[in-house]
Enzyme design. Structure first.
Site, mmCIF file in Angstrom:
data_model
loop_
_atom_site.group_PDB
_atom_site.id
_atom_site.type_symbol
_atom_site.label_atom_id
_atom_site.label_comp_id
_atom_site.label_asym_id
_atom_site.label_seq_id
_atom_site.Cartn_x
_atom_site.Cartn_y
_atom_site.Cartn_z
ATOM 1 N N ASP A 58 -12.674 -8.878 5.437
ATOM 2 C CA ASP A 58 -13.625 -8.768 3.967
ATOM 3 C C ASP A 58 -14.418 -10.064 3.900
ATOM 4 O O ASP A 58 -14.951 -10.269 4.087
ATOM 5 C CB ASP A 58 -13.269 -8.103 2.352
ATOM 6 C CG ASP A 58 -13.397 -6.852 2.034
ATOM 7 O OD1 ASP A 58 -13.608 -6.409 3.102
ATOM 8 O OD2 ASP A 58 -14.176 -6.543 1.456
ATOM 9 N N LYS A 102 3.111 -15.307 2.870
ATOM 10 C CA LYS A 102 3.058 -16.996 1.917
ATOM 11 C C LYS A 102 4.877 -16.505 1.550
ATOM 12 O O LYS A 102 6.027 -16.397 0.754
ATOM 13 C CB LYS A 102 2.903 -15.456 0.691
ATOM 14 C CG LYS A 102 2.857 -16.473 -0.500
ATOM 15 C CD LYS A 102 1.616 -16.890 -0.683
ATOM 16 C CE LYS A 102 2.042 -17.731 -2.116
ATOM 17 N NZ LYS A 102 1.150 -18.969 -1.758
ATOM 18 N N TYR A 122 0.574 -1.130 0.257
ATOM 19 C CA TYR A 122 0.479 -0.048 -0.218
ATOM 20 C C TYR A 122 0.466 0.941 -0.231
ATOM 21 O O TYR A 122 0.470 2.122 -0.315
ATOM 22 C CB TYR A 122 -0.867 -0.339 1.384
ATOM 23 C CG TYR A 122 -2.116 -0.621 0.969
ATOM 24 C CD1 TYR A 122 -1.730 -1.879 0.932
ATOM 25 C CD2 TYR A 122 -3.192 0.288 1.405
ATOM 26 C CE1 TYR A 122 -3.514 -2.740 0.934
ATOM 27 C CE2 TYR A 122 -4.886 -0.755 1.170
ATOM 28 C CZ TYR A 122 -4.454 -2.257 1.192
ATOM 29 O OH TYR A 122 -5.921 -2.378 0.481
ATOM 30 N N ASP A 152 -3.006 -17.931 0.991
ATOM 31 C CA ASP A 152 -3.633 -19.128 0.525
ATOM 32 C C ASP A 152 -5.030 -20.377 0.923
ATOM 33 O O ASP A 152 -5.875 -20.349 1.102
ATOM 34 C CB ASP A 152 -3.404 -19.955 -0.843
ATOM 35 C CG ASP A 152 -1.815 -20.272 -1.039
ATOM 36 O OD1 ASP A 152 -1.433 -20.289 0.195
ATOM 37 O OD2 ASP A 152 -1.442 -21.008 -1.375
ATOM 38 N N ASP A 156 -5.928 -7.380 4.598
ATOM 39 C CA ASP A 156 -7.151 -6.269 3.389
ATOM 40 C C ASP A 156 -7.936 -6.681 2.931
ATOM 41 O O ASP A 156 -9.761 -7.245 3.256
ATOM 42 C CB ASP A 156 -6.638 -5.341 3.100
ATOM 43 C CG ASP A 156 -7.890 -4.255 2.092
ATOM 44 O OD1 ASP A 156 -9.119 -4.246 2.554
ATOM 45 O OD2 ASP A 156 -7.703 -4.595 0.933
#
Ligand code: IPM
Ligand code: MN
Length: 353
Positions: free
Chosen positions: A249, A189, A142, A221, A245
């Protein structure tokens, strides 16, 4: 106690849901003998329209001078489909996070017994879910270097983390785990990304300082899959900005409505409290949006920013009561049941505090 609170309503349904949180907070303040001084500031598209800048200096000063910030939502569709727009409301949000030093975003996911069947997931999967995703908020892709080259035909965004940035976030994660179920999951990751390997290495080094916490390391994942399969197996998850982020959600679906989940952003200056949902422009001005996520964010504010636990509990209790008695907006009302307006829910909550 005197509570100085900055109020940033923002865009879309922001002002409507904020109004309800203010009503409920004022009712709590009255009941427990506190005085709240609200100071409003402009943010987002509303601020762009007024002063050409989504997080004006004046708003920053208001936030810095306050004990806590209560925030609605930012975003306007007029900017969404214009990749060439020079200023965007969301830039205000990122600037605010950076300037206030809000490096940790606390996003809890829990279920409400009376709403379990609203979730698209099966009851037996989600019952008992009570987890926190602790998302790093001022680093990573970001805020990394970005740009275009080759006459604009190549674009890049870079993800950078320092050990210090990982450490301060992870420390909070360990401390939260200690105060809860003593389980911490580091989501990364690390099979591909160097930044993830730094995360893993840093968290591994910290394990010895928190011997009671059981730490697991899982790839993002796999977590995306496990989060909806066995959400109640998690306690505290820590992760970098973009993974957080996306996962938050996803996690919000577990509770059955995005309109319910509060969040806190904490860091080096004033803490900020906001619903995790966005500005929901389609509903703006219609008095139909669910105010509960913002009301529950106010509860987090009483508890985390001011240490006022009873006040927070009073808000949560009245929210639970509204859910069991069906005083809810259309997103939660059943097909046959009456749906209440945003403002009616707020009035009811304030009256019942
Ligand atoms: C959030 C939002 C923001 C983010 C957007 C609006 C910039 O999606 O708070 O999760 O990506 O952080
Ligand atoms: Mn998001």
């Amino acid at each position: 106690m005197k509570l100085n609170i900055a109020l940033l309503a923002g865009d879309g349904i922001g002002p409507e849901v904020i109004d309800q949180a203010v009503k409920v907070s004022n009712a709590v303040a009255k009941k427990f003998n506190h005085e709240i001084v609200w100071t409003s500031g402009l943010t987002g598209a509303a601020a762009i329209d007024a002063v050409g800048e989504p997080y004006p200096d004046l708003t920053h000063e208001i936030c810095m001078a306050a004990d806590a910030v209560l925030f609605g939502a930012i975003g306007h569709p007029r900017f969404d489909n214009d990749p060439k727009a020079k200023v965007r409301p969301e830039q205000g949000l990122l600037k605010m996070r950076k300037k206030l030093g809000l490096f940790a975003n606390v996003r809890p996911t829990f279920t409400f017994p009376s709403l379990i069947d609203n979730s698209p997931l099966k009851r037996e999967r989600i019952e008992g879910t009570d987890l926190i995703i602790l998302r790093e908020l001022t680093g990573g892709i970001y805020f990394g270097e970005r740009g275009r080259k080759d006459d604009g035909d190549t674009a890049f965004d870079t993800c950078t983390y320092t050990r210090e940035e990982v450490k301060r976030l992870a420390k909070l994660g360990f401390e939260m785990a200690m105060a809860r179920g003593k389980k911490l999951c580091c989501v990364d990751k690390a099979n591909v990304l160097e930044t993830s390997r730094l995360w893993r290495e840093t968290v591994q080094d910290m394990e010895k300082d928190f011997p009671e916490v059981t730490v697991s390391y899982e790839f993002v994942d796999a977590v995306a899959m496990r989060l909806v399969q066995w959400p109640n197996s998690y306690d505290v998850l820590i992760t970098e900005n973009l993974f957080g982020d996306i996962l938050t959600d996803e996690a919000s679906v577990i509770s059955g409505s995005m309109g319910l989940m509060p969040s806190a952003s904490i860091g080096v200056h004033t803490s900020l409290f906001e619903p995790i949902h966005g500005s929901y422009p389609q509903a703006a001005g219609k008095d139909i949006a669910n105010p509960l996520a913002t009301v529950l964010s106010a509860a987090m504010m009483f508890e985390d920013a001011f240490g006022l636990k009873e006040e927070a509990a009073a808000i949560r209790a009245v929210v639970n009561k509204s859910l069991t008695e069906g005083i809810v907006t259309e997103d939660l009302a059943g097909k046959e049941a009456k749906a209440y307006k945003t403002s009616e829910v707020g009035d009811w909550l304030a009256k019942n505090i």
